[in-house]
Design a protein around this motif. Structure first.
Motif, short mmCIF file in Angstrom:
data_model
loop_
_atom_site.label_atom_id
_atom_site.label_comp_id
_atom_site.label_asym_id
_atom_site.label_seq_id
_atom_site.Cartn_x
_atom_site.Cartn_y
_atom_site.Cartn_z
N ASP A 33 0.84 -1.21 0.00
CA ASP A 33 0.00 0.00 0.00
C ASP A 33 0.87 1.26 0.00
OD1 ASP A 33 -2.64 -0.88 -0.15
OD2 ASP A 33 -2.80 -1.18 2.02
N TYR A 34 1.93 1.25 0.78
CA TYR A 34 2.83 2.40 0.82
C TYR A 34 3.44 2.62 -0.58
CZ TYR A 34 6.91 5.27 1.45
OH TYR A 34 7.85 6.26 1.30
N TRP A 35 3.95 1.57 -1.17
CA TRP A 35 4.57 1.69 -2.50
C TRP A 35 3.59 2.23 -3.54
CZ3 TRP A 35 6.92 -3.89 -2.52
CH2 TRP A 35 8.09 -3.91 -1.75
N LEU A 36 2.33 1.75 -3.47
CA LEU A 36 1.35 2.11 -4.49
C LEU A 36 0.64 3.44 -4.23
CD1 LEU A 36 -0.33 -1.34 -5.23
CD2 LEU A 36 1.49 -0.20 -6.51
N ASN A 37 0.53 3.82 -2.96
CA ASN A 37 -0.29 5.00 -2.64
C ASN A 37 0.48 6.18 -2.04
OD1 ASN A 37 -2.70 3.66 -3.45
ND2 ASN A 37 -2.67 2.56 -1.51
N ASP A 38 1.51 5.91 -1.26
CA ASP A 38 2.15 7.00 -0.51
C ASP A 38 3.52 7.39 -1.05
OD1 ASP A 38 -0.05 7.05 1.21
OD2 ASP A 38 0.81 5.47 2.46
N ALA A 39 4.26 6.45 -1.59
CA ALA A 39 5.61 6.76 -2.09
C ALA A 39 5.51 7.69 -3.30
CB ALA A 39 6.34 5.47 -2.47
N LYS A 40 6.44 8.64 -3.38
CA LYS A 40 6.44 9.57 -4.53
C LYS A 40 6.75 8.84 -5.83
CE LYS A 40 7.64 13.58 -1.85
NZ LYS A 40 7.17 14.89 -2.11
N SER A 41 7.59 7.85 -5.75
CA SER A 41 7.90 7.03 -6.93
C SER A 41 8.24 5.63 -6.44
CB SER A 41 9.06 7.63 -7.73
OG SER A 41 10.24 7.63 -6.96
N MET A 42 8.28 4.72 -7.39
CA MET A 42 8.54 3.33 -7.03
C MET A 42 9.96 2.96 -7.43
SD MET A 42 6.40 -0.05 -8.08
CE MET A 42 5.22 0.21 -6.79
N ASP A 43 10.59 2.20 -6.60
CA ASP A 43 11.93 1.68 -6.87
C ASP A 43 11.88 0.85 -8.16
OD1 ASP A 43 13.69 -0.98 -6.39
OD2 ASP A 43 14.70 0.78 -5.54
N VAL A 44 12.86 1.04 -9.02
CA VAL A 44 12.89 0.35 -10.31
C VAL A 44 12.92 -1.17 -10.13
CG1 VAL A 44 14.23 0.01 -12.44
CG2 VAL A 44 13.97 2.29 -11.49
N ASP A 45 13.69 -1.65 -9.18
CA ASP A 45 13.77 -3.10 -8.96
C ASP A 45 12.42 -3.67 -8.52
OD1 ASP A 45 16.46 -3.24 -9.66
OD2 ASP A 45 17.15 -2.94 -7.59
N THR A 46 11.73 -2.94 -7.66
CA THR A 46 10.40 -3.38 -7.21
C THR A 46 9.43 -3.39 -8.38
OG1 THR A 46 10.82 -2.46 -5.01
CG2 THR A 46 8.52 -2.91 -5.59
N TYR A 47 9.45 -2.33 -9.17
CA TYR A 47 8.59 -2.25 -10.35
C TYR A 47 8.86 -3.43 -11.28
CZ TYR A 47 6.68 -0.65 -14.79
OH TYR A 47 5.99 -0.57 -15.98
N ASN A 48 10.13 -3.70 -11.57
CA ASN A 48 10.48 -4.82 -12.47
C ASN A 48 10.04 -6.16 -11.88
OD1 ASN A 48 11.56 -3.16 -14.44
ND2 ASN A 48 13.63 -3.28 -13.61
N GLN A 49 10.16 -6.31 -10.57
CA GLN A 49 9.73 -7.55 -9.91
C GLN A 49 8.21 -7.72 -10.07
OE1 GLN A 49 10.71 -7.73 -5.73
NE2 GLN A 49 10.09 -9.87 -5.56
N ILE A 50 7.46 -6.65 -9.89
CA ILE A 50 6.00 -6.71 -10.03
C ILE A 50 5.64 -7.02 -11.48
CG2 ILE A 50 3.88 -5.33 -9.95
CD1 ILE A 50 5.12 -3.93 -7.46
N MET A 51 6.30 -6.38 -12.42
CA MET A 51 6.02 -6.64 -13.83
C MET A 51 6.35 -8.09 -14.20
SD MET A 51 4.61 -4.12 -15.29
CE MET A 51 3.87 -3.25 -13.94
N SER A 52 7.39 -8.64 -13.61
CA SER A 52 7.73 -10.05 -13.85
C SER A 52 6.62 -10.96 -13.36
CB SER A 52 9.05 -10.41 -13.15
OG SER A 52 10.12 -9.77 -13.78
N ILE A 53 6.05 -10.63 -12.20
CA ILE A 53 4.94 -11.41 -11.67
C ILE A 53 3.76 -11.33 -12.64
CG2 ILE A 53 3.18 -11.50 -9.83
CD1 ILE A 53 5.50 -10.57 -7.91
N PHE A 54 3.45 -10.12 -13.10
CA PHE A 54 2.33 -9.94 -14.03
C PHE A 54 2.57 -10.72 -15.33
CE2 PHE A 54 1.10 -5.51 -12.17
CZ PHE A 54 0.48 -6.13 -11.10
N LYS A 55 3.79 -10.70 -15.83
CA LYS A 55 4.10 -11.44 -17.05
C LYS A 55 3.94 -12.94 -16.82
CE LYS A 55 7.20 -8.08 -19.09
NZ LYS A 55 8.58 -7.68 -19.31
#
Length: 133
Positions: A33-55
């Motif tokens: 929730d913090y990453w998606l709603n409160d953080a000003k931006s998302m860490d690139v590694d976290t974003y890539n990890q999430i995209m890998s899950i989605f793929k």
């Protein structure tokens, strides 16, 4: 679109919850929730990890898949335009041969044009949707 908004949109589209994604990431829902709603931006590694899950879950496709799909959709539009215009031209030639368009002929042409417009809009919407994903 911000990374956080993209992730939320993908979750919404595929009816997956933040709890589900947090479990896949092995983090708490509060951290996600913090990453998606409160953080000003998302860490690139976290974003890539999430995209890998989605793929992996087939919720998104690779750039190659997306480009192939867009090319296919464009060819479908080309085919629709070609065959529909050929039919429309033939019909116009037939109904206008006497230089008079009666009510029935006008209705037929209007319906053909409406169907062509609907088919094209549908195909264009599919391409736009794929580009936005």
């Amino acid at each position: 679109m911000k990374a956080q908004d993209e992730i939320k949109a993908i979750l919404f589209t595929h009816e997956k919850t933040k709890v589900w994604l947090a479990g896949k990431l092995h983090v708490t829902k509060q951290k996600l929730d913090y990453w998606l709603n409160d953080a000003k931006s998302m860490d690139v590694d976290t974003y890539n990890q999430i995209m890998s899950i989605f793929k992996h879950e087939k919720m998104i496709c690779s750039a190659d898949d997306k480009c192939d799909h867009i090319r296919t959709q464009t060819m479908e539009i080309n085919s629709i335009i070609g065959s529909s215009l050929t039919m429309l031209n033939s019909t116009v030639k037939t109904v206008s041969s006497d230089n008079i368009l009666d009510f029935k002929e006008k209705k037929l042409l209007s319906e053909m044009i409406a169907e062509l417009r609907d088919n094209l809009n549908h195909e264009l919407d599919k391409i736009a949707e794929m580009i936005e994903k």
